[in-house]
Design a protein around this motif. Sequence first.
Motif, short mmCIF file in Angstrom:
data_model
loop_
_atom_site.label_atom_id
_atom_site.label_comp_id
_atom_site.label_asym_id
_atom_site.label_seq_id
_atom_site.Cartn_x
_atom_site.Cartn_y
_atom_site.Cartn_z
N LEU A 190 4.71 5.03 11.01
CA LEU A 190 4.89 5.44 9.62
C LEU A 190 5.11 6.95 9.52
N ALA A 191 5.75 7.37 8.43
CA ALA A 191 6.11 8.78 8.26
C ALA A 191 5.05 9.59 7.52
N TRP A 200 0.85 -1.19 0.00
CA TRP A 200 0.00 0.00 0.00
C TRP A 200 0.89 1.24 0.00
N PRO A 201 0.88 2.02 -1.08
CA PRO A 201 1.73 3.22 -1.14
C PRO A 201 1.31 4.27 -0.11
N LEU A 202 2.31 5.03 0.37
CA LEU A 202 2.07 6.17 1.25
C LEU A 202 2.07 7.45 0.43
N GLN A 203 1.49 8.49 0.98
CA GLN A 203 1.56 9.79 0.36
C GLN A 203 3.00 10.31 0.42
N LYS A 204 3.25 11.43 -0.23
CA LYS A 204 4.59 12.00 -0.29
C LYS A 204 5.15 12.18 1.12
N LEU A 242 13.18 6.20 4.71
CA LEU A 242 11.85 6.00 5.27
C LEU A 242 11.01 5.20 4.28
N PRO A 243 10.21 4.25 4.75
CA PRO A 243 9.38 3.45 3.85
C PRO A 243 8.42 4.33 3.06
N THR A 244 8.25 4.00 1.81
CA THR A 244 7.30 4.73 0.96
C THR A 244 6.02 3.92 0.75
#
Length: 473
Positions: free
Chosen positions: A448-449, A326-330, A371-373
């Motif tokens: 998460l970041a 699952w992708p994270l936002q910027k 950091l994980p993306t």
Amino acid sequence: MKRRDFLKASSATGVLLAAERLVQAGPETRPAGKSLSLQAGFARETITPPRGTRMMGFGARDFKRGCQSVHDDVHVRALFLRHGDERVLILAYDLCFLGREDADRLKGALGREFDLAPRQILLNTSHNHAGPMVGTWYWAGFLPVDRLYLNQLERATLRAARQARESMREATMAAHFGQTTLPLNRRKPDGKGDIEFAPNPQGKVYDRLPVCLIEDKAGKPICLLFSVSAHPSMIGGFDITAEYPGVACRLLDEHLGATAAMFLQGVGGDAKPSVIGKGLDKWRKATWEDMEQAGRIVADEARRVLDKGLVPVEPDIRSAVVETRWPLQKLPPRSEFEAVVNQTKPEARENDIRCRWAARQLELLDRGDGLPTDVGIIVQAIRLGKDLRLVGIEGEPVGVWGYLIEDLFSLGVTFPLGYCNGQGLYLPASRMLPEGGYEVVSYWEYGLAAPLAPGMEDIVLAALARMREQVVG
């Protein structure tokens, strides 16, 4: 666009590659010309921690001190099923979370002893907010791991699985579903463009109550599976309790005349029990009587499903598991994390969870790890029989996920489950991201970041569609 058309049009990165792995789930094998019977066994073991063990569910409380007393025991429940050469083991815990590393540890121990692959083991937590700390949510990500309790948990898990396997006997299976009035949506628009953490009777919840009864040939209950999609988060304080799922199991055991009830947490990421919010503007503080009432509501509703009659299920066990990305936002720039740390007084930094989170992001950057993306989310499907299946997602899916999953399986009974095989994070729907609210902005509590990016439905539903076609049915 209809959901089925949406799935056909899906081209999310990595979805098709992930789904291709599902064909490796192992074909069903049956001796030619031989009728196979279902074998089933159930067991329950206590996992109540000793006094002083840290708790999980309310961040500020969990940091202060450990549990002081036990209101009622917490348990792990195990259901072992075999049909021909296929086996599955379903385990339900009266815990808030199992961290991914904890789930992997337990699956490894179970796999070694019983020769089971990860796809054949489903771990579900009730998301009980008044149990021992397991996982890495909130303060648990920064406090020492209670290895003695994890050892206790592993031993109890193995004992329950052994007892369930040793008690296996020829069985029949039947299922149906009803409705539950317990879940009440907790995402209330405030009229100013934001979301309040408050009762919202107009908000969507997953109100299905799937039920599956497994009996031996003499008609004695072996296991009653049932699922409700609502947070067991009414009771605060420092008493250990299994919350409303424990009450519901106790009452259903009394009704069945056997220790057989097994609660599975559904897709209740945005729902709380209606008994502390119905007709109110804010959630009120719950009492033990409220907890008892919530459990009785669920038990009565499950009994009504039983009384109306269940549909016999022809056993046919198959299973599959896949990790989706699952992708994270910027990601924010480094300066944003530095600002959080610098705005906190030096003497307060150790006791400020937001500061500790920001410092952890800076530590990861300084180590060169980056950091994980994206974040890995396990999706698992178990077919128990014709038109009966469990679909488990790691993390805290909101109610709309139940209907999205249900739409893929038009016949029979589906158990859409969250809190399976790891901790994950809150899993909102894409439309919720611009709305905000706790389920959207709490990503940092899981380490998460950045928040999730839109499009997660594409990823999960495409994988589940392939599961449906290749394995689950």
